[in-house]
Design a protein around this motif. Structure first.
Motif, PDB file in Angstrom:
ATOM      1  N   MET A   1       0.852  -1.222  -0.089  1.00  0.00           N
ATOM      2  CA  MET A   1       0.080   0.085  -0.180  1.00  0.00           C
ATOM      3  C   MET A   1       0.890   0.871   0.014  1.00  0.00           C
ATOM      4  SD  MET A   1      -3.169   1.056   2.402  1.00  0.00           S
ATOM      5  CE  MET A   1      -2.447   0.591   3.861  1.00  0.00           C
ATOM      6  N   LYS A   2       2.024   1.272   0.824  1.00  0.00           N
ATOM      7  CA  LYS A   2       2.879   2.466   0.869  1.00  0.00           C
ATOM      8  C   LYS A   2       3.508   2.567  -0.513  1.00  0.00           C
ATOM      9  CE  LYS A   2       5.709   2.900   4.337  1.00  0.00           C
ATOM     10  NZ  LYS A   2       6.779   2.602   5.412  1.00  0.00           N
ATOM     11  N   ARG A   3       3.926   1.610  -1.167  1.00  0.00           N
ATOM     12  CA  ARG A   3       4.803   1.593  -2.396  1.00  0.00           C
ATOM     13  C   ARG A   3       3.676   2.150  -3.483  1.00  0.00           C
ATOM     14  NH1 ARG A   3       7.382  -3.677  -4.669  1.00  0.00           N
ATOM     15  NH2 ARG A   3       8.480  -3.180  -2.786  1.00  0.00           N
ATOM     16  N   ASN A   4       2.560   1.548  -3.660  1.00  0.00           N
ATOM     17  CA  ASN A   4       1.554   2.170  -4.665  1.00  0.00           C
ATOM     18  C   ASN A   4       1.086   3.309  -4.295  1.00  0.00           C
ATOM     19  OD1 ASN A   4       1.820  -0.214  -6.209  1.00  0.00           O
ATOM     20  ND2 ASN A   4       0.015  -1.293  -5.122  1.00  0.00           N
ATOM     21  N   SER A   5       0.704   3.780  -3.157  1.00  0.00           N
ATOM     22  CA  SER A   5       0.267   5.283  -2.853  1.00  0.00           C
ATOM     23  C   SER A   5       1.396   6.288  -3.188  1.00  0.00           C
ATOM     24  CB  SER A   5      -0.444   5.340  -1.549  1.00  0.00           C
ATOM     25  OG  SER A   5       0.574   5.078  -0.482  1.00  0.00           O
TER      26      SER A   5
ATOM     27  N   HIS B   1       9.673  14.199  -4.485  1.00  0.00           N
ATOM     28  CA  HIS B   1      10.738  13.675  -3.596  1.00  0.00           C
ATOM     29  C   HIS B   1       9.727  12.877  -2.267  1.00  0.00           C
ATOM     30  CE1 HIS B   1      14.243  15.049  -5.701  1.00  0.00           C
ATOM     31  NE2 HIS B   1      13.725  16.139  -5.729  1.00  0.00           N
ATOM     32  N   PHE B   2       8.524  12.838  -2.504  1.00  0.00           N
ATOM     33  CA  PHE B   2       7.529  12.316  -1.559  1.00  0.00           C
ATOM     34  C   PHE B   2       8.030  10.774  -0.828  1.00  0.00           C
ATOM     35  CE2 PHE B   2       4.098   9.768   0.355  1.00  0.00           C
ATOM     36  CZ  PHE B   2       3.754  10.474   1.103  1.00  0.00           C
ATOM     37  N   ALA B   3       8.230  10.861   0.248  1.00  0.00           N
ATOM     38  CA  ALA B   3       8.314   9.361   0.901  1.00  0.00           C
ATOM     39  C   ALA B   3       7.684   9.166   2.253  1.00  0.00           C
ATOM     40  CB  ALA B   3       9.833   9.205   0.976  1.00  0.00           C
TER      41      ALA B   3
ATOM     42  N   TRP C   1       1.876   6.695  -6.970  1.00  0.00           N
ATOM     43  CA  TRP C   1       0.598   7.454  -7.330  1.00  0.00           C
ATOM     44  C   TRP C   1       0.844   8.964  -7.269  1.00  0.00           C
ATOM     45  CZ3 TRP C   1      -2.913  10.152  -4.545  1.00  0.00           C
ATOM     46  CH2 TRP C   1      -4.074  10.655  -4.983  1.00  0.00           C
ATOM     47  N   LEU C   2       1.106   9.203  -5.917  1.00  0.00           N
ATOM     48  CA  LEU C   2       1.099  10.413  -5.453  1.00  0.00           C
ATOM     49  C   LEU C   2       2.068  11.175  -6.275  1.00  0.00           C
ATOM     50  CD1 LEU C   2       0.087  12.673  -3.461  1.00  0.00           C
ATOM     51  CD2 LEU C   2       1.876  11.814  -1.838  1.00  0.00           C
ATOM     52  N   LYS C   3       3.437  10.643  -6.689  1.00  0.00           N
ATOM     53  CA  LYS C   3       4.227  11.186  -7.599  1.00  0.00           C
ATOM     54  C   LYS C   3       4.067  11.578  -8.885  1.00  0.00           C
ATOM     55  CE  LYS C   3       7.955   9.273  -4.861  1.00  0.00           C
ATOM     56  NZ  LYS C   3       9.115   8.564  -4.691  1.00  0.00           N
ATOM     57  N   THR C   4       2.777  11.022  -9.287  1.00  0.00           N
ATOM     58  CA  THR C   4       2.375  11.114 -10.694  1.00  0.00           C
ATOM     59  C   THR C   4       1.486  12.464 -10.555  1.00  0.00           C
ATOM     60  OG1 THR C   4       0.332   9.924 -10.535  1.00  0.00           O
ATOM     61  CG2 THR C   4       2.325   9.030 -11.304  1.00  0.00           C
ATOM     62  N   ILE C   5       0.967  12.948  -9.301  1.00  0.00           N
ATOM     63  CA  ILE C   5       0.178  14.153  -9.354  1.00  0.00           C
ATOM     64  C   ILE C   5       0.609  15.417  -9.647  1.00  0.00           C
ATOM     65  CG2 ILE C   5      -1.602  15.291  -7.765  1.00  0.00           C
ATOM     66  CD1 ILE C   5      -2.434  12.312  -8.414  1.00  0.00           C
ATOM     67  N   SER C   6       1.891  15.563  -9.124  1.00  0.00           N
ATOM     68  CA  SER C   6       2.675  16.955  -9.316  1.00  0.00           C
ATOM     69  C   SER C   6       3.804  16.843  -9.113  1.00  0.00           C
ATOM     70  CB  SER C   6       1.723  18.020  -8.257  1.00  0.00           C
ATOM     71  OG  SER C   6       2.528  19.073  -8.130  1.00  0.00           O
TER      72      SER C   6
END
Length: 77
Positions: free
Chosen positions: A1-5, A18-20, A8-13
């Motif tokens: 779940m952490k990996r996929n979310s 560098h989100f982790a 996904w978040l990195k594709t938003i903007s």
């Protein structure tokens, strides 16, 4: 779940490039009978945590539900 979310978040903007997530995590289910109460709690967290820190509240939660833990590792990276 952490990996996929995270992916996904990195594709938003580009601002999330560098989100982790933090190293550790916990997941808890919520009974359907308290969904409204839980949503109200989440919506009011900013005010609520002026009086009780998230750390203290989390420890209270773990104790209330008899969840074994080692405080050295609670909310640490």
């Amino acid at each position: 779940m952490k990996r996929n979310s995270s992916r996904w978040l990195k594709t938003i903007s580009p601002q999330y490039e560098h989100f982790a997530w933090q190293g550790g995590y916990a997941a808890f289910s919520v009974s359907q009978s308290v969904v409204d109460k839980t949503v109200a709690y989440v919506n009011n967290q900013h005010e609520h945590h002026k009086n009780v820190s998230f750390h203290d509240e989390y420890l209270q939660f773990l104790k209330l539900y008899n969840i074994d833990y080692d405080e050295r590792y609670v909310l640490s990276d």
